[in-house]
Design a protein around this motif. Structure first.
Motif, PDB file in Angstrom:
ATOM      1  N   UNK A 150       0.833  -1.200   0.000  1.00  0.00           N
ATOM      2  CA  UNK A 150       0.000   0.000   0.000  1.00  0.00           C
ATOM      3  C   UNK A 150       0.870   1.255   0.000  1.00  0.00           C
ATOM      4  N   UNK A 151       1.834   1.324   0.909  1.00  0.00           N
ATOM      5  CA  UNK A 151       2.639   2.538   1.053  1.00  0.00           C
ATOM      6  C   UNK A 151       3.512   2.811  -0.165  1.00  0.00           C
ATOM      7  N   UNK A 152       3.993   1.771  -0.824  1.00  0.00           N
ATOM      8  CA  UNK A 152       4.888   1.971  -1.972  1.00  0.00           C
ATOM      9  C   UNK A 152       4.220   2.744  -3.095  1.00  0.00           C
ATOM     10  N   UNK A 153       2.892   2.706  -3.161  1.00  0.00           N
ATOM     11  CA  UNK A 153       2.160   3.439  -4.196  1.00  0.00           C
ATOM     12  C   UNK A 153       2.269   4.949  -4.035  1.00  0.00           C
ATOM     13  N   UNK A 154       2.732   5.410  -2.876  1.00  0.00           N
ATOM     14  CA  UNK A 154       2.830   6.843  -2.616  1.00  0.00           C
ATOM     15  C   UNK A 154       4.284   7.301  -2.464  1.00  0.00           C
ATOM     16  N   UNK A 155       5.224   6.471  -2.854  1.00  0.00           N
ATOM     17  CA  UNK A 155       6.645   6.805  -2.759  1.00  0.00           C
ATOM     18  C   UNK A 155       7.234   6.983  -4.155  1.00  0.00           C
ATOM     19  N   UNK A 156       8.174   7.928  -4.275  1.00  0.00           N
ATOM     20  CA  UNK A 156       8.808   8.185  -5.570  1.00  0.00           C
ATOM     21  C   UNK A 156      10.298   8.421  -5.380  1.00  0.00           C
ATOM     22  N   UNK A 157      11.059   8.017  -6.394  1.00  0.00           N
ATOM     23  CA  UNK A 157      12.507   8.059  -6.284  1.00  0.00           C
ATOM     24  C   UNK A 157      13.150   9.361  -6.717  1.00  0.00           C
ATOM     25  N   UNK A 158      12.361  10.304  -7.215  1.00  0.00           N
ATOM     26  CA  UNK A 158      12.909  11.572  -7.658  1.00  0.00           C
ATOM     27  C   UNK A 158      11.805  12.491  -8.143  1.00  0.00           C
ATOM     28  N   UNK A 159      12.163  13.753  -8.404  1.00  0.00           N
ATOM     29  CA  UNK A 159      11.170  14.744  -8.790  1.00  0.00           C
ATOM     30  C   UNK A 159      10.553  14.422 -10.148  1.00  0.00           C
ATOM     31  N   UNK A 160      11.341  13.929 -11.102  1.00  0.00           N
ATOM     32  CA  UNK A 160      10.794  13.577 -12.413  1.00  0.00           C
ATOM     33  C   UNK A 160       9.869  12.374 -12.315  1.00  0.00           C
ATOM     34  N   UNK A 161      10.254  11.399 -11.511  1.00  0.00           N
ATOM     35  CA  UNK A 161       9.410  10.228 -11.263  1.00  0.00           C
ATOM     36  C   UNK A 161       8.056  10.673 -10.731  1.00  0.00           C
ATOM     37  N   UNK A 162       8.064  11.581  -9.775  1.00  0.00           N
ATOM     38  CA  UNK A 162       6.829  12.094  -9.186  1.00  0.00           C
ATOM     39  C   UNK A 162       6.003  12.864 -10.210  1.00  0.00           C
TER      40      UNK A 162
END
Length: 277
Positions: free
Chosen positions: A109-121
């Motif tokens: 569940x939590x991984x769906x709201x995590x991003x590895x960088x600004x472009x990823x987000x």
């Protein structure tokens, strides 16, 4: 104060200035989003819900950056905009490592709201901003959020079964929305249904090509999300066949409570321990 005519937050029909509830679907015109009745009775605006998902993603990303800085990982601009792997792991990245190593089953569940960088987000939120309103239009806001949440979980479960050790991002959940539109287009048929299916099929083809060309793309999560979205679309139905009901909105409320609860728990634990320590 005289109230104005407005669009119903549930069915988007016009509510007259003298009406306290929608004459079309019975939704309250002024249900606050934080009240359970707003979800169960259909008072949550679909546009607000999409903005809320985007906002939570941004907040969690910002917290991951702060957490990385607290761990002494802010040497340069690029590093400042990219949380380190340990910070992501602490916040709830998923995969075989956190699930098998730390029994982190909640990370799907939590991984769906995590991003590895600004472009990823940015790329993920741009896609979400384009696709989620379309799914909301055809399924309703409650079913859209159920598909987004459970479809993302499906994507990460497939990824886990495929042996991916570490993964994050909203793309699996977004792919589940795409899957639900695939099902809608094929199931509805007609000129509009065929148009939807054709356009969304192009997205799927583009995702597949991008996934095989670019390194680090979790194609298992994408594929699992699409399949999950198709199945959820079939099980939940869409507005033209069955209107969104209290059960659908209750499922959405449970998904929201679980998501907020798990993310809030992780942030509380990390703040209580001291960020970065």
């Amino acid at each position: 104060m005289t109230q104005k005519a407005m669009l119903c937050p549930r069915c988007r029909q016009l509510i007259g200035s003298e009406e306290s509830v929608c004459s079309w679907c019975g939704a309250q015109r002024s249900s606050a989003w934080w009240r359970p009745t707003a979800w169960v009775q259909g008072g949550v605006d679909g546009a607000w819900l999409v903005k809320a998902i985007i906002t939570v993603n941004i907040i969690i990303y910002a917290f991951s950056i702060i957490l990385s800085m607290g761990r002494g990982n802010a040497a340069g601009l690029l590093t400042m905009l990219s949380p380190d792997q340990m910070s992501l792991m602490l916040l709830g990245a998923t995969g075989t490592e956190p699930i098998d190593g730390y029994n982190g089953y909640w990370t799907v569940i939590t991984a769906n709201y995590l991003h590895g960088g600004i472009l990823h987000l940015i790329f993920n939120l741009m896609a979400l901003r384009q696709i989620a309103p379309w799914v909301t239009q055809e399924y309703g806001p409650g079913r859209m959020f159920v598909i987004y949440t459970l479809g993302g979980v499906c994507g990460y479960l497939v990824s886990y079964l495929a042996g991916v050790p570490f993964t994050i991002g909203a793309s699996g959940a977004i792919c589940s929305l795409i899957g639900s539109l695939l099902y809608y287009g094929r199931s509805r048929g007609g000129v509009y249904g065929a148009t939807v299916f054709r356009e969304v099929s192009g997205w799927v083809l583009g995702l597949a090509l991008f996934g095989f060309i670019m390194p680090g793309i979790n194609n298992w999560a994408h594929g699992g999300g699409i399949i999950g979205g198709i199945v959820l679309g079939l099980l939940l139905g869409y507005d033209e066949r069955s209107k969104e009901n209290a059960l659908h909105r209750l499922l959405a409320l449970l998904c929201a409570a679980t998501t907020v609860g798990v993310l809030g728990w992780r942030i509380f634990v990390l703040v209580a321990r001291g960020i970065g320590h």
